[in-house]
Design a protein around this motif. Structure first.
Motif, PDB file in Angstrom:
ATOM      1  N   UNK A  48      31.169  33.705  26.734  1.00  0.00           N
ATOM      2  CA  UNK A  48      32.290  32.807  26.942  1.00  0.00           C
ATOM      3  C   UNK A  48      32.873  32.942  28.336  1.00  0.00           C
ATOM      4  N   UNK A  49      33.082  34.182  28.768  1.00  0.00           N
ATOM      5  CA  UNK A  49      33.645  34.405  30.093  1.00  0.00           C
ATOM      6  C   UNK A  49      32.730  33.874  31.186  1.00  0.00           C
ATOM      7  N   UNK A  50      31.449  34.199  31.111  1.00  0.00           N
ATOM      8  CA  UNK A  50      30.520  33.795  32.171  1.00  0.00           C
ATOM      9  C   UNK A  50      30.370  32.269  32.203  1.00  0.00           C
ATOM     10  N   UNK A  51      30.207  31.641  31.036  1.00  0.00           N
ATOM     11  CA  UNK A  51      30.035  30.195  31.008  1.00  0.00           C
ATOM     12  C   UNK A  51      31.244  29.465  31.589  1.00  0.00           C
ATOM     13  N   UNK A  52      32.452  29.937  31.247  1.00  0.00           N
ATOM     14  CA  UNK A  52      33.675  29.241  31.668  1.00  0.00           C
ATOM     15  C   UNK A  52      34.099  29.587  33.090  1.00  0.00           C
ATOM     16  N   UNK A  53      33.844  30.835  33.514  1.00  0.00           N
ATOM     17  CA  UNK A  53      34.449  31.288  34.775  1.00  0.00           C
ATOM     18  C   UNK A  53      33.455  31.664  35.870  1.00  0.00           C
ATOM     19  N   UNK A  89      31.019  30.035  37.463  1.00  0.00           N
ATOM     20  CA  UNK A  89      30.939  29.125  38.619  1.00  0.00           C
ATOM     21  C   UNK A  89      32.130  29.277  39.567  1.00  0.00           C
ATOM     22  N   UNK A  90      33.342  29.370  39.009  1.00  0.00           N
ATOM     23  CA  UNK A  90      34.525  29.571  39.853  1.00  0.00           C
ATOM     24  C   UNK A  90      34.513  30.966  40.478  1.00  0.00           C
ATOM     25  N   UNK A  91      34.086  31.966  39.726  1.00  0.00           N
ATOM     26  CA  UNK A  91      33.965  33.340  40.210  1.00  0.00           C
ATOM     27  C   UNK A  91      33.071  33.385  41.449  1.00  0.00           C
ATOM     28  N   UNK A  92      31.916  32.756  41.359  1.00  0.00           N
ATOM     29  CA  UNK A  92      30.980  32.743  42.475  1.00  0.00           C
ATOM     30  C   UNK A  92      31.548  31.941  43.646  1.00  0.00           C
ATOM     31  N   UNK A 131      36.547  33.280  22.716  1.00  0.00           N
ATOM     32  CA  UNK A 131      37.915  32.830  22.974  1.00  0.00           C
ATOM     33  C   UNK A 131      38.635  33.808  23.896  1.00  0.00           C
ATOM     34  N   UNK A 132      38.536  35.091  23.580  1.00  0.00           N
ATOM     35  CA  UNK A 132      39.232  36.091  24.388  1.00  0.00           C
ATOM     36  C   UNK A 132      38.650  36.179  25.798  1.00  0.00           C
ATOM     37  N   UNK A 133      37.314  36.078  25.913  1.00  0.00           N
ATOM     38  CA  UNK A 133      36.696  36.136  27.229  1.00  0.00           C
ATOM     39  C   UNK A 133      37.144  34.996  28.121  1.00  0.00           C
ATOM     40  N   UNK A 134      37.178  33.794  27.555  1.00  0.00           N
ATOM     41  CA  UNK A 134      37.595  32.623  28.335  1.00  0.00           C
ATOM     42  C   UNK A 134      39.083  32.700  28.661  1.00  0.00           C
ATOM     43  N   UNK A 135      39.909  32.979  27.649  1.00  0.00           N
ATOM     44  CA  UNK A 135      41.358  32.986  27.859  1.00  0.00           C
ATOM     45  C   UNK A 135      41.782  34.116  28.791  1.00  0.00           C
ATOM     46  N   UNK A 136      41.263  35.329  28.565  1.00  0.00           N
ATOM     47  CA  UNK A 136      41.626  36.448  29.430  1.00  0.00           C
ATOM     48  C   UNK A 136      41.180  36.210  30.862  1.00  0.00           C
ATOM     49  N   UNK A 137      40.018  35.545  31.017  1.00  0.00           N
ATOM     50  CA  UNK A 137      39.550  35.241  32.364  1.00  0.00           C
ATOM     51  C   UNK A 137      40.579  34.426  33.128  1.00  0.00           C
ATOM     52  N   UNK A 138      41.090  33.361  32.501  1.00  0.00           N
ATOM     53  CA  UNK A 138      42.098  32.536  33.158  1.00  0.00           C
ATOM     54  C   UNK A 138      43.424  33.260  33.315  1.00  0.00           C
ATOM     55  N   UNK A 139      43.836  33.971  32.268  1.00  0.00           N
ATOM     56  CA  UNK A 139      45.125  34.659  32.289  1.00  0.00           C
ATOM     57  C   UNK A 139      45.166  35.735  33.367  1.00  0.00           C
ATOM     58  N   UNK A 140      44.126  36.550  33.422  1.00  0.00           N
ATOM     59  CA  UNK A 140      44.130  37.653  34.385  1.00  0.00           C
ATOM     60  C   UNK A 140      43.869  37.165  35.807  1.00  0.00           C
ATOM     61  N   UNK A 141      43.178  36.030  35.929  1.00  0.00           N
ATOM     62  CA  UNK A 141      43.021  35.451  37.264  1.00  0.00           C
ATOM     63  C   UNK A 141      44.380  35.008  37.797  1.00  0.00           C
ATOM     64  N   UNK A 142      45.146  34.346  36.961  1.00  0.00           N
ATOM     65  CA  UNK A 142      46.465  33.898  37.402  1.00  0.00           C
ATOM     66  C   UNK A 142      47.390  35.075  37.701  1.00  0.00           C
ATOM     67  N   UNK A 143      47.210  36.186  36.981  1.00  0.00           N
ATOM     68  CA  UNK A 143      48.095  37.339  37.155  1.00  0.00           C
ATOM     69  C   UNK A 143      47.701  38.204  38.347  1.00  0.00           C
ATOM     70  N   UNK A 144      46.368  38.432  38.521  1.00  0.00           N
ATOM     71  CA  UNK A 144      45.909  39.361  39.550  1.00  0.00           C
ATOM     72  C   UNK A 144      45.197  38.695  40.720  1.00  0.00           C
ATOM     73  N   UNK A 197      42.108  37.634  40.751  1.00  0.00           N
ATOM     74  CA  UNK A 197      40.649  37.787  40.691  1.00  0.00           C
ATOM     75  C   UNK A 197      40.252  38.117  39.254  1.00  0.00           C
ATOM     76  N   UNK A 198      38.930  38.291  39.042  1.00  0.00           N
ATOM     77  CA  UNK A 198      38.391  38.477  37.689  1.00  0.00           C
ATOM     78  C   UNK A 198      37.961  39.917  37.406  1.00  0.00           C
ATOM     79  N   UNK A 199      38.309  40.862  38.276  1.00  0.00           N
ATOM     80  CA  UNK A 199      37.753  42.213  38.166  1.00  0.00           C
ATOM     81  C   UNK A 199      38.125  42.894  36.855  1.00  0.00           C
TER      82      UNK A 199
END
Length: 413
Positions: A228-233, A235-238, A365-378, A380-382
């Motif tokens: 979920x995380x890789x599929x959703x994020x 492309x933007x990560x790269x 769900x958690x992978x996709x949501x946390x990816x967006x949430x933590x990107x907005x907070x920090x 980056x996706x680390x």
């Protein structure tokens, strides 16, 4: 009705077509992450939540559509899924608020469930002979990877001359066209006399009392989180974290001149590598214990993800990671579904696998949501990436105690 002794048969071919189109559309959503957020000025979390809800709805809908297929027919379940999927895409195309996208994501997710693995793998599994079943499930799973190969680049190409709203409409039409293939999908019913004597309640009770079923459920969680995380994020990560593509290099010479293009291509590379990895997993599932194969796959994913984030992110490391992760991407699906069929029979395989798949989609769900949430907070996706590494290690361990012998059937009163 007898199972088909041939590996290739009309049911397998139609199943591959349905999965390819369904997954091509589903795998493209990460490409829309930046265009939609930029058009409306949304936070990354807003559209990420829509994708996350889509994955959760897919998980909730999977056992529901599998049960519908087992009660009223596979083809009717697929028609319902295709209509729901297309409706969600069309309504999303005209939505201009995060709430709208998040609400219509429920329709898209349920539609994916109706045209996805839970229904199609059960049909193909019933239509396959014992000796062909593992490879048949792998071929259908690999078709999902082929959909991933073509989905993200197709979306990227369409976005070069169409607004994202029209791309959604094009995808909706493609999904509806799947119903034209259904006259060729006539699967045999569940077979064994012992299975025919057991009700769905008995089979479910047997599975839910079996510790191995709980371990499979827990283990599939990390697969969903990572995918979920890789599929959703990714492309933007790269796009944002990869080093520049140098003019005159190999990538530049073949037309990949931006990290945005590399992000879309990376999803395709994952899907391409997964075709071989999934077919190999299908073959191995007929020769080796499935639990050890699953533990090995999760270990490989964990190591690959850890090394990727430790070292500098460059175009070459993106390509290498995509190929390595791709070879392990959906290799878990034929092994997990095959393990469920082996332990609990074929008659209610769709429902039982659908429940297991719910764990996968909770993770997604958690992978996709946390990816967006933590990107907005920090920014980056680390952090969310390292969480995925830890969860992958957990799944590698949790598969080891699974017992692959079929539990005893309940004694009739």
């Amino acid at each position: 009705m007898q199972h088909s002794a041939r590996l290739l048969n009309p049911i397998l071919i139609v199943g591959c077509i349905i999965i390819t189109v369904s997954f091509a559309v589903r795998a493209s959503f990460g490409v829309f992450q930046i265009p939609i957020a930029e058009e409306f000025g949304w936070l990354r979390t807003d559209f990420s939540m829509a994708i996350a809800i889509q994955n959760l709805a897919w998980g909730i809908g999977q056992p529901i559509f599998a049960a519908i297929a087992e009660k009223v027919g596979d083809r009717r379940a697929i028609v319902l899924g295709a209509i729901t999927y297309a409706a969600g895409m069309v309504l999303s195309a005209w939505s201009v608020t995060p709430f709208g996208h998040q609400m219509y994501a429920w329709l898209v997710g349920f539609g994916i469930a109706g045209t996805g693995f839970g229904v199609v793998l059960a049909v193909v599994g019933r239509a396959s002979s014992d000796e062909n079943r593992s490879m048949s499930l792998a071929i259908v799973t690999a078709a999902g990877s082929f959909g991933q190969v073509i989905g993200a680049p197709t979306a990227e190409w369409l976005l070069s001359f169409l607004p994202w709203q029209q791309v959604f409409i094009v995808f909706a039409v493609a999904i509806l066209a799947l119903v034209l293939t259904l006259p060729f999908m006539r699967a045999p019913q569940a077979i064994s006399k012992a299975e025919l004597q057991e009700s769905m309640g008995q089979i479910l009770g047997k599975a839910l009392r079996d510790p191995s079923y709980a371990l499979i459920f827990l283990g599939f969680f990390s697969c969903g989180y990572q995918l979920g995380f890789v599929t959703a994020h990714f492309p933007a990560f790269v796009t944002e974290m990869c080093g520049p593509i140098q003019p005159g290099g190999v990538l530049h010479s073949i037309g990949i001149t931006t990290t945005s293009a590399l992000g879309a291509v990376s999803i395709s590379l994952i899907g391409l590598a997964n075709i071989g990895g999934t077919l190999l997993a299908g073959w191995a599932g007929n020769h080796f214990p499935k639990k050890y194969l699953l533990a090995t796959i999760y270990t490989g994913r964990t190591i690959a993800a850890a090394l990727f984030i430790i070292f500098p992110i460059t175009p070459m490391s993106v390509i290498v990671f995509s190929l390595v992760m791709g070879s392990l991407w959906l290799a878990t699906v034929p092994l997990t579904s095959g393990l469920v069929a082996h332990l609990y029979g074929l008659r209610y395989m769709g429902t039982l696998y659908g429940i297991i798949f719910l764990s996968h989609q909770i993770g997604s769900f958690l992978g996709v949501w946390l990816g967006g949430r933590m990107y907005d907070q920090y920014g980056d996706y680390t952090t969310v990436w390292w969480i995925g590494v830890a969860i992958g290690a957990f799944s590698a361990i949790v598969h080891l105690p699974i017992r692959e012998n079929r539990p005893a059937s309940p004694v009739a009163a």
